[in-house]
Design a protein around this motif. Structure first.
Motif, PDB file in Angstrom:
ATOM      1  N   GLN A  20       0.842  -1.189   0.000  1.00 25.71           N
ATOM      2  CA  GLN A  20       0.000   0.000   0.000  1.00 25.71           C
ATOM      3  C   GLN A  20       0.879   1.241   0.000  1.00 25.71           C
ATOM      4  O   GLN A  20       0.631   2.203  -0.735  1.00 25.71           O
ATOM      5  CB  GLN A  20      -0.914   0.009   1.232  1.00 25.71           C
ATOM      6  CG  GLN A  20      -1.978  -1.077   1.209  1.00 25.71           C
ATOM      7  CD  GLN A  20      -2.629  -1.272   2.563  1.00 25.71           C
ATOM      8  OE1 GLN A  20      -2.206  -0.694   3.560  1.00 25.71           O
ATOM      9  NE2 GLN A  20      -3.662  -2.096   2.589  1.00 25.71           N
TER      10      GLN A  20
ATOM     11  N   LEU B  87       2.654   1.632  -3.322  1.00 23.11           N
ATOM     12  CA  LEU B  87       1.687   2.119  -4.313  1.00 23.11           C
ATOM     13  C   LEU B  87       1.441   3.612  -4.136  1.00 23.11           C
ATOM     14  O   LEU B  87       1.377   4.370  -5.100  1.00 23.11           O
ATOM     15  CB  LEU B  87       0.367   1.360  -4.153  1.00 23.11           C
ATOM     16  CG  LEU B  87      -0.784   1.877  -5.009  1.00 23.11           C
ATOM     17  CD1 LEU B  87      -0.449   1.756  -6.482  1.00 23.11           C
ATOM     18  CD2 LEU B  87      -2.076   1.139  -4.689  1.00 23.11           C
ATOM     19  N   ARG B  88       1.316   4.022  -2.885  1.00 22.91           N
ATOM     20  CA  ARG B  88       1.097   5.437  -2.622  1.00 22.91           C
ATOM     21  C   ARG B  88       2.262   6.273  -3.125  1.00 22.91           C
ATOM     22  O   ARG B  88       2.090   7.328  -3.745  1.00 22.91           O
ATOM     23  CB  ARG B  88       0.902   5.644  -1.125  1.00 22.91           C
ATOM     24  CG  ARG B  88       0.716   7.068  -0.716  1.00 22.91           C
ATOM     25  CD  ARG B  88       0.047   7.141   0.640  1.00 22.91           C
ATOM     26  NE  ARG B  88       0.553   6.147   1.545  1.00 22.91           N
ATOM     27  CZ  ARG B  88       1.494   6.352   2.467  1.00 22.91           C
ATOM     28  NH1 ARG B  88       2.013   7.550   2.596  1.00 22.91           N
ATOM     29  NH2 ARG B  88       1.897   5.398   3.254  1.00 22.91           N
TER      30      ARG B  88
ATOM     31  N   SER C 157       2.030   6.360  -6.880  1.00 21.57           N
ATOM     32  CA  SER C 157       0.878   7.124  -7.333  1.00 21.57           C
ATOM     33  C   SER C 157       1.114   8.627  -7.221  1.00 21.57           C
ATOM     34  O   SER C 157       0.848   9.379  -8.150  1.00 21.57           O
ATOM     35  CB  SER C 157      -0.345   6.719  -6.519  1.00 21.57           C
ATOM     36  OG  SER C 157      -1.393   7.628  -6.730  1.00 21.57           O
ATOM     37  N   ARG C 158       1.624   9.045  -6.085  1.00 20.01           N
ATOM     38  CA  ARG C 158       1.839  10.483  -5.897  1.00 20.01           C
ATOM     39  C   ARG C 158       2.955  11.017  -6.774  1.00 20.01           C
ATOM     40  O   ARG C 158       2.841  12.093  -7.365  1.00 20.01           O
ATOM     41  CB  ARG C 158       2.108  10.770  -4.422  1.00 20.01           C
ATOM     42  CG  ARG C 158       0.887  10.426  -3.593  1.00 20.01           C
ATOM     43  CD  ARG C 158       0.891  11.053  -2.227  1.00 20.01           C
ATOM     44  NE  ARG C 158      -0.383  10.776  -1.569  1.00 20.01           N
ATOM     45  CZ  ARG C 158      -0.622  10.957  -0.284  1.00 20.01           C
ATOM     46  NH1 ARG C 158       0.331  11.426   0.498  1.00 20.01           N
ATOM     47  NH2 ARG C 158      -1.803  10.689   0.211  1.00 20.01           N
TER      48      ARG C 158
ATOM     49  N   VAL D 204      -2.191   6.130 -12.900  1.00 20.45           N
ATOM     50  CA  VAL D 204      -1.754   4.801 -12.448  1.00 20.45           C
ATOM     51  C   VAL D 204      -2.887   3.783 -12.504  1.00 20.45           C
ATOM     52  O   VAL D 204      -3.952   3.973 -11.921  1.00 20.45           O
ATOM     53  CB  VAL D 204      -1.209   4.869 -10.999  1.00 20.45           C
ATOM     54  CG1 VAL D 204      -0.915   3.467 -10.484  1.00 20.45           C
ATOM     55  CG2 VAL D 204       0.041   5.721 -10.943  1.00 20.45           C
TER      56      VAL D 204
ATOM     57  N   ILE E 125      -3.958   0.017 -11.524  1.00 20.78           N
ATOM     58  CA  ILE E 125      -3.470  -0.862 -10.501  1.00 20.78           C
ATOM     59  C   ILE E 125      -4.038  -2.264 -10.641  1.00 20.78           C
ATOM     60  O   ILE E 125      -5.198  -2.441 -11.009  1.00 20.78           O
ATOM     61  CB  ILE E 125      -3.834  -0.270  -9.131  1.00 20.78           C
ATOM     62  CG1 ILE E 125      -3.041  -0.947  -8.093  1.00 20.78           C
ATOM     63  CG2 ILE E 125      -5.280  -0.344  -8.914  1.00 20.78           C
ATOM     64  CD1 ILE E 125      -3.840  -1.495  -7.034  1.00 20.78           C
TER      65      ILE E 125
ATOM     66  N   LEU F 257      -4.510   7.909   0.089  1.00 18.39           N
ATOM     67  CA  LEU F 257      -4.101   6.509  -0.045  1.00 18.39           C
ATOM     68  C   LEU F 257      -3.403   5.994   1.208  1.00 18.39           C
ATOM     69  O   LEU F 257      -3.159   4.805   1.332  1.00 18.39           O
ATOM     70  CB  LEU F 257      -3.160   6.353  -1.240  1.00 18.39           C
ATOM     71  CG  LEU F 257      -3.780   5.772  -2.499  1.00 18.39           C
ATOM     72  CD1 LEU F 257      -2.704   5.504  -3.531  1.00 18.39           C
ATOM     73  CD2 LEU F 257      -4.523   4.494  -2.170  1.00 18.39           C
ATOM     74  N   ALA F 258      -3.070   6.890   2.136  1.00 17.71           N
ATOM     75  CA  ALA F 258      -2.391   6.440   3.346  1.00 17.71           C
ATOM     76  C   ALA F 258      -3.394   6.000   4.404  1.00 17.71           C
ATOM     77  O   ALA F 258      -3.036   5.411   5.402  1.00 17.71           O
ATOM     78  CB  ALA F 258      -1.513   7.565   3.901  1.00 17.71           C
TER      79      ALA F 258
ATOM     80  N   GLN G 183      -7.711   2.364   1.738  1.00 22.17           N
ATOM     81  CA  GLN G 183      -6.953   1.250   1.174  1.00 22.17           C
ATOM     82  C   GLN G 183      -7.851   0.028   1.085  1.00 22.17           C
ATOM     83  O   GLN G 183      -7.840  -0.699   0.087  1.00 22.17           O
ATOM     84  CB  GLN G 183      -5.744   0.945   2.056  1.00 22.17           C
ATOM     85  CG  GLN G 183      -4.685   2.035   2.018  1.00 22.17           C
ATOM     86  CD  GLN G 183      -3.670   1.903   3.130  1.00 22.17           C
ATOM     87  OE1 GLN G 183      -3.815   1.052   4.013  1.00 22.17           O
ATOM     88  NE2 GLN G 183      -2.639   2.728   3.089  1.00 22.17           N
TER      89      GLN G 183
ATOM     90  N   SER H  42     -11.052  -3.065  -6.329  1.00 27.22           N
ATOM     91  CA  SER H  42     -10.101  -3.636  -7.270  1.00 27.22           C
ATOM     92  C   SER H  42     -10.357  -5.120  -7.508  1.00 27.22           C
ATOM     93  O   SER H  42     -10.378  -5.593  -8.642  1.00 27.22           O
ATOM     94  CB  SER H  42      -8.689  -3.409  -6.740  1.00 27.22           C
ATOM     95  OG  SER H  42      -7.767  -4.185  -7.461  1.00 27.22           O
TER      96      SER H  42
ATOM     97  N   VAL I 114      -8.665  -1.034 -12.984  1.00 24.45           N
ATOM     98  CA  VAL I 114      -8.912   0.094 -12.087  1.00 24.45           C
ATOM     99  C   VAL I 114      -7.806   1.144 -12.176  1.00 24.45           C
ATOM    100  O   VAL I 114      -6.631   0.838 -11.977  1.00 24.45           O
ATOM    101  CB  VAL I 114      -9.035  -0.387 -10.625  1.00 24.45           C
ATOM    102  CG1 VAL I 114      -9.120   0.797  -9.687  1.00 24.45           C
ATOM    103  CG2 VAL I 114     -10.256  -1.281 -10.466  1.00 24.45           C
ATOM    104  N   LEU I 115      -8.227   2.354 -12.483  1.00 30.06           N
ATOM    105  CA  LEU I 115      -7.302   3.483 -12.516  1.00 30.06           C
ATOM    106  C   LEU I 115      -7.479   4.216 -11.202  1.00 30.06           C
ATOM    107  O   LEU I 115      -8.602   4.505 -10.792  1.00 30.06           O
ATOM    108  CB  LEU I 115      -7.668   4.410 -13.686  1.00 30.06           C
ATOM    109  CG  LEU I 115      -6.675   5.499 -14.037  1.00 30.06           C
ATOM    110  CD1 LEU I 115      -5.444   4.872 -14.689  1.00 30.06           C
ATOM    111  CD2 LEU I 115      -7.308   6.500 -14.989  1.00 30.06           C
ATOM    112  N   ILE I 116      -6.349   4.529 -10.543  1.00 28.65           N
ATOM    113  CA  ILE I 116      -6.500   5.090  -9.231  1.00 28.65           C
ATOM    114  C   ILE I 116      -5.946   6.493  -9.137  1.00 28.65           C
ATOM    115  O   ILE I 116      -4.924   6.815  -9.755  1.00 28.65           O
ATOM    116  CB  ILE I 116      -5.804   4.158  -8.238  1.00 28.65           C
ATOM    117  CG1 ILE I 116      -6.261   4.506  -6.874  1.00 28.65           C
ATOM    118  CG2 ILE I 116      -4.349   4.228  -8.417  1.00 28.65           C
ATOM    119  CD1 ILE I 116      -5.191   4.740  -5.938  1.00 28.65           C
ATOM    120  N   ALA I 117      -6.636   7.351  -8.395  1.00 28.04           N
ATOM    121  CA  ALA I 117      -6.169   8.722  -8.221  1.00 28.04           C
ATOM    122  C   ALA I 117      -6.285   9.104  -6.759  1.00 28.04           C
ATOM    123  O   ALA I 117      -7.313   8.895  -6.124  1.00 28.04           O
ATOM    124  CB  ALA I 117      -6.990   9.672  -9.078  1.00 28.04           C
ATOM    125  N   ASP I 118      -5.198   9.642  -6.233  1.00 28.52           N
ATOM    126  CA  ASP I 118      -5.125  10.012  -4.822  1.00 28.52           C
ATOM    127  C   ASP I 118      -5.082  11.534  -4.732  1.00 28.52           C
ATOM    128  O   ASP I 118      -4.141  12.163  -5.196  1.00 28.52           O
ATOM    129  CB  ASP I 118      -3.841   9.400  -4.242  1.00 28.52           C
ATOM    130  CG  ASP I 118      -3.611   9.779  -2.792  1.00 28.52           C
ATOM    131  OD1 ASP I 118      -4.496  10.411  -2.192  1.00 28.52           O
ATOM    132  OD2 ASP I 118      -2.543   9.433  -2.257  1.00 28.52           O
TER     133      ASP I 118
END
Lengths: 333, 333
Positions: free
Chosen positions: A81, A84-85, A88-89, A98, A100, B75-76, B81, B88, B98-102
């Motif tokens: 996790q 990934l973070r 992603s950032r 991104v 996943i 995402l933290a 998560q 996912s 799945v496209l992820i955005a934080d």
DNA sequence: CTGTTAGCGCGTTCAA
DNA sequence: TTGAACGCGCTAACAG
């Protein structure tokens, strides 16, 4: 009031602004060679119509998606996790998206997920792939550009990895400096690469300190394993305990409290990973913090380099930071 | 030995199999109306050349990407998560990516991320968006199909949310059943929706139990906030404490131990969230487990329904499961 | 500086 | 049953 029945395309803008498609395209891409007045008019109508170029169509013609894929073995694992973070950032800062994929520890799915997501993106980051080395080696060339996290160095891809060996070694040195000469190591899963790295660290320590004794005890990776190891630990007579990870250490701490053994007065205990609750145990746990987020950032940096025509370090290593807390102290005299 | 200098396209396969593009396309898509022998030949050459249709080109012509986007505030945060993991895995089972955005808690970025990722995908899941309700309401229609997680019901999108109110209410009832009549609540961030839900639960409880007294104490959301609240808590004379979350409860537990206050003999303490370490505190913490992963699965189910022409429940609610442990017991007499 | 044209790689009509 | 032609929405090369 724009008609929202259909997505507005570049053609609509061109027609509305009474220019050609190319002109709209040029304006939208900031191509300088356009008459300022015309550009302004195009921008205005584009804004009015709420036009944005289709990323899909752009990707098809440009040959890049501005997206990278990340394959992780288990999204439930805090380490992944955090990686990934980090990815992603960092990727977001560089304007990348991104995608996943979680293989959920299904080793058989890994290859398929990697290939499938790679085809939809510009590059791939493979986190701690579980597949055997021969399969990985055969897979990587077809995945390029790809970056691997937490595996041994590879021929066909840059690798970014945490140096568990050096980290455990530092933990050992810490205990030695406190006067401990008799240690015990609670081992995790025998076959795993990270356990092997830890055993290598112990071997290093033995070589460097002839008088040092380190007993290896089979244990596990969770709280209960640590708790169950208490008798074996006490039987060794060791004064310093190195747990495979923080959960094991916490389990041990718990059982030691039940037995009335004082930590760190009678026994020093060190964990590994520095999970968020390591600082809240009784006593707070000495541990080694794996810089997972930074691992992700480095992985991104490596991939980004390859994506932009640059070249990346073949093997980047990040050493976990040892965090000293109250669970370790001078050996009893 | 295939030549790997360039990606093989449908044209290459067609030429190699001596058929037209259309035939290859039909075969690859399992279109029945193709001569079996021809189909076999095409399949063979496709396999030989390692051909797979370009997802990009397919997406462009088919109008769908088989991908959905998920926007999370942080995402933290373990809750997000877990939600992401649920989404996912569920999406993966249905053949979606799945496209992820934080948004990293940058409220200002939320809208942009949502719009941008939505354009590259077939649908969107917005997790606990931080933006104010008016902005959200205005944004949702343009994002359709979209599903919102952990917000109040919306007009323009299905919502899947955890029922914090009922969960805290159950925790209160638990304490009441143990004889507690004087409670204290350690509040989290004043403005947050989840804090409001908890306050509503307290109001419900007061209405239902006239003799009940519940004091609200401002606190925070982390360990230190809980630890710092110990004096205020003791000053209330309450016998049962409801912490905003497990971290706050753990901090309080820690300070209470320092003060020599026995839990649960003198004071009962309940947390919220049931983080993994709630079972390892001293004493193990009574809490309420937010079914975050299932929240993600439900959100996916709702989006998938809309993606496949179906219709989704406008508002789905999941009640956290109360987990009774040793930190709560009968009120002192 | 602007418009016209040709693809990017594929699915899908429409005839044959 | 098969193939030729068109178009998805856009960028880039080439004229003008």
């Amino acid at each position: 009031m724009a008609d929202r029945t259909r997505r507005v395309g570049i053609t609509d803008v061109a027609r509305a602004a009474e220019v050609s498609l190319s002109t709209v395209s040029r304006v939208m891409n900031g191509n300088a060679t356009v008459d300022p007045d015309l550009a302004a008019r195009v921008r205005a109508t584009a804004a009015e119509l709420g036009y944005t170029a289709s990323p899909l169509a752009r990707s098809l013609v440009l040959g890049r998606t501005q997206t990278v894929a990340v394959v992780v073995p288990d999204l439930a694992n805090p380490t992944f996790q955090a990686i990934l973070r980090g990815i992603s950032r960092a990727a977001g800062r560089d304007g990348y998206h991104v995608l996943i994929a979680d293989s959920a520890e299904q080793v058989g799915e890994e290859r398929l997920l990697a290939e499938e997501t790679r085809r939809r993106t510009d590059g791939l980051i493979l986190c701690a792939p579980r597949m055997p080395q021969p399969e990985l080696a055969g897979l990587l060339p077809g995945l390029s550009p790809v970056v691997v996290v937490n595996r041994a160095p590879q021929d066909a891809a840059p690798v970014v990895a945490a140096d568990y060996r050096t980290a455990l070694r530092e933990l050992v040195e810490h205990l030695i400096s406190l006067g401990h000469r008799h240690l015990a190591y609670l081992a995790g899963v025998p076959g795993s690469a990270s356990n092997a790295a830890r055993l290598a660290a112990l071997a290093d320590a033995r070589d460097a300190h002839p008088g040092l004794e380190i007993v290896e005890l089979p244990s596990g990776v969770d709280f209960d394993s640590g708790a169950a190891s208490v008798d074996a630990v006490l039987a060794t007579g060791a004064t310093g305990i190195l747990a495979f990870n923080d959960l094991v250490a916490m389990g041990l701490l718990s059982s030691l409290a039940d037995r009335g053994v004082r930590v760190p007065r009678q026994l020093s205990v060190a964990g590994f990973d520095d999970i968020p609750f390591a600082r809240y145990t009784t006593p707070p746990l000495t541990s080694a913090a794996v810089p997972a987020t930074e691992l992700g950032e480095r992985a991104w940096a490596a991939l980004h380099a390859r994506l932009t025509g640059g070249t990346a370090e073949p093997f980047t290593t990040l050493t976990p930071r040892v965090v000293l807390r109250a669970s370790t102290a001078a050996a009893p005299s």
